[in-house]
Design an enzyme around this catalytic site. Structure first.
Site, PDB file in Angstrom:
ATOM      1  N   LYS A 108      71.838  81.853  34.420  1.00 29.10           N
ATOM      2  CA  LYS A 108      71.865  81.319  35.785  1.00 29.10           C
ATOM      3  C   LYS A 108      73.263  80.846  36.179  1.00 29.10           C
ATOM      4  O   LYS A 108      73.592  80.799  37.359  1.00 29.10           O
ATOM      5  CB  LYS A 108      70.846  80.215  35.946  1.00 29.10           C
ATOM      6  CG  LYS A 108      69.427  80.775  35.890  1.00 29.10           C
ATOM      7  CD  LYS A 108      68.377  79.778  36.303  1.00 29.10           C
ATOM      8  CE  LYS A 108      66.999  80.421  36.277  1.00 29.10           C
ATOM      9  NZ  LYS A 108      66.571  80.795  34.906  1.00 29.10           N
TER      10      LYS A 108
HETATM   11  C1  LIG Z   1      65.659  81.906  34.659  1.00 26.46           C
HETATM   12  C2  LIG Z   1      65.649  82.557  33.305  1.00 26.46           C
HETATM   13  C3  LIG Z   1      64.988  83.781  33.051  1.00 26.46           C
HETATM   14  C4  LIG Z   1      64.183  84.504  34.111  1.00 26.46           C
HETATM   15  O1  LIG Z   1      64.984  85.043  35.112  1.00 26.46           O
HETATM   16  P1  LIG Z   1      64.319  85.548  36.488  1.00 26.46           P
HETATM   17  O2  LIG Z   1      65.452  85.876  37.371  1.00 26.46           O
HETATM   18  O3  LIG Z   1      63.521  84.360  36.986  1.00 26.46           O
HETATM   19  O4  LIG Z   1      63.450  86.688  36.180  1.00 26.46           O
HETATM   20  C5  LIG Z   1      65.079  84.334  31.790  1.00 26.46           C
HETATM   21  N1  LIG Z   1      65.749  83.705  30.793  1.00 26.46           N
HETATM   22  C6  LIG Z   1      66.385  82.540  30.991  1.00 26.46           C
HETATM   23  C7  LIG Z   1      67.083  81.891  29.847  1.00 26.46           C
HETATM   24  C8  LIG Z   1      66.372  81.903  32.241  1.00 26.46           C
HETATM   25  O5  LIG Z   1      67.002  80.732  32.415  1.00 26.46           O
END
Ligand SMILES: *Cc1c(COP(=O)(O)O)cnc(C)c1O
Length: 457
Positions: A108
């Site tokens: 993120k």
């Molecule tokens: C948010 C997140 C995901 C999922 O990503 P999406 O875009 O919601 O599909 C997977 N792994 C980690 C570590 C995350 O923080």
């Protein structure tokens, strides 16, 4: 570039309005009216140079190219790997794309580090300020705090449930020393925190006075920023590639679809779900139905409704917003909806999905370590296991997205392999950094008074 809503009735907007608006007025999500054609300049080789070329068409008309390039440069300067998103080979035809070299050790950061700067830039241009309030069970809060720290036009208040987030996650939030960041430990659960945030947004006079806002997970700017690493990894490997993506809200994998629409030669996407498998059930049956959320070893994917799927469906029905609005209304109303078989066929052309439960996740962490010596986190393990289940096509490399650093989920990793992963050097002293956190009761009036006192909005 103009953006249209997936439900067809909200007015089209330019990039800067989409950035600050989040959800469209008709309840839909904004997507570009048409996908730009990928045009990376000959001399662009670094992540940042490619990123500017990939993303500029999305912001053109709202942001000057030089301003945009310096925000992109700044966003990725703090990553602890020169490639920003390096590729590591797992076996003959499998690669791991490491997306966890940002400040809070999860993918993120790649989007939010840029989005924080875009917000600040646009608010300064308008002479406006906002107060971001959010609730976190651990993961999103730290990425948002790091992205928004020291931003001139933004104050941030993040609520977390006292004593109920892991040590690493709490410290990633509370050790940030910036004048515009406040952490509040609420005497309650995560749901209590979320209810407090919802209640603040529902209190319209308060919301308007404080100019409350959110860095929403459905913001298109996040999707845009995440298209870049699909481009860079395909360029590294050459030829067509497939991607395996551990998925919750469908945001990351939808970015991959966007890259494909921009012309990146992508053969297909393999979606990995944990026990919360609404997406894999949808791919198997064409029916999407809500069920309870279960806690798993991959908590960032413990999600009931994958909101970004709406963007894909809108693309696949040729931007027929009325059809999407009707399907979504049925889903909201009845908790279940069956999609027309042509639509499911169109999805299945590019996507397949596999559910990976906690035992399989643990087994995959161990197996990947035994076979490659690499330590992976539980989210990444869901992606690796799903890619294994999907098999391989001759001559098409598979890139698995590594979405978190293993040290962010040390308990699950230690349980799987008996070794506790260590934090990277830039966080090695996390344990001894001073924490800044205020405590408040689970009480709306108390939290609103706190927000009102500190914000500069
Ligand atoms: C948010 C997140 C995901 C999922 O990503 P999406 O875009 O919601 O599909 C997977 N792994 C980690 C570590 C995350 O923080």
């Amino acid at each position: 570039m103009r953006y249209v809503s997936t439900r067809g009735t909200a007015p089209p907007l330019g990039f800067s309005d989409v950035l600050l608006t989040g959800l469209a007025a008709d309840g839909g999500l904004y997507v570009p009216e048409s996908w730009p054609r990928l045009a990376v300049r000959e001399g662009a080789t670094s992540y940042v140079d490619v990123a500017v070329d990939v993303m500029f068409p999305f912001v053109e008309g709202s942001i000057e190219r030089d301003d945009f390039a310096s925000m992109v440069d700044d966003a990725y300067a703090g990553f602890d790997h020169p490639d920003v998103a390096p590729l590591v080979q797992l076996d003959d035809d499998t690669w791991l794309l490491e997306l966890f070299h940002g400040p809070t050790l999860a993918f993120k950061d790649v989007a939010l580090q840029l989005v924080g700067r875009l917000f600040d830039h646009e608010l300064a241009r308008r002479g406006e300020r906002v107060t971001i309030v959010g609730a976190t069970s651990g993961d999103t809060g730290s990425a948002a705090i790091e992205a928004l720290r020291d931003r001139e036009a933004i104050d941030v208040v993040i609520l977390h449930p006292k004593g109920r987030v892991s040590d690493v996650q709490r410290k990633l939030m509370t050790t940030v020393d910036a004048p515009n960041i406040r952490n509040v430990a609420i005497d309650g659960t995560f749901d209590d925190c979320q209810d407090l945030v919802k209640a603040m947004f529902a209190d319209v006079p308060f919301r308007e006075r404080q100019r409350l806002s959110a860095v929403n997970s459905i913001n298109f700017a996040r999707v845009m920023a995440q298209t870049v690493y699909y481009v860079t990894s395909q360029r590294r490997l050459g030829g067509p590639v497939s991607f395996a993506v551990p998925t919750g809200n469908f945001g990351n994998v939808f970015s991959g679809y966007g890259a494909m629409r921009m012309g990146v030669p992508i053969r297909r996407f393999v979606i990995g779900s944990n026990r919360n498998d609404i997406l894999t059930r949808f791919l198997a049956t064409g029916t999407m139905s809500i069920s309870e959320v279960h806690a798993t070893l991959s908590p960032a994917m413990d999600i009931q409704v994958s909101s970004n799927l709406e963007r894909l469906l809108f693309e696949l029905v040729g931007h027929d917003g009325a059809q999407i609005a009707e399907l979504m209304a049925r889903f909201r109303g009845e908790g279940t909806v069956t999609f027309p078989s042509e639509l499911l066929d169109a999805v299945s052309e590019s996507f397949s999905g596999f559910r990976v439960d906690d035992d399989e996740t643990t087994a995959e962490i161990r197996r990947t370590y035994d076979e490659t010596g690499l330590v992976i986190d539980p989210h990444t393990a869901v992606g690796v296991a799903a890619s294994r289940a999907a098999g391989r096509e001759q001559g098409i490399p598979m890139v698995v997205l590594g979405t978190a650093h293993p040290a962010k989920f040390p308990d699950a990793v230690e349980a799987a392999m008996g070794v506790r992963p260590e934090l990277p050097p830039h966080l090695a002293d996390l344990d001894v950094r001073p924490e800044r956190v205020d405590e408040l009761p689970n009480d709306l009036a108390a939290v609103e008074a706190y927000v009102a006192e500190l914000t500069r909005a």
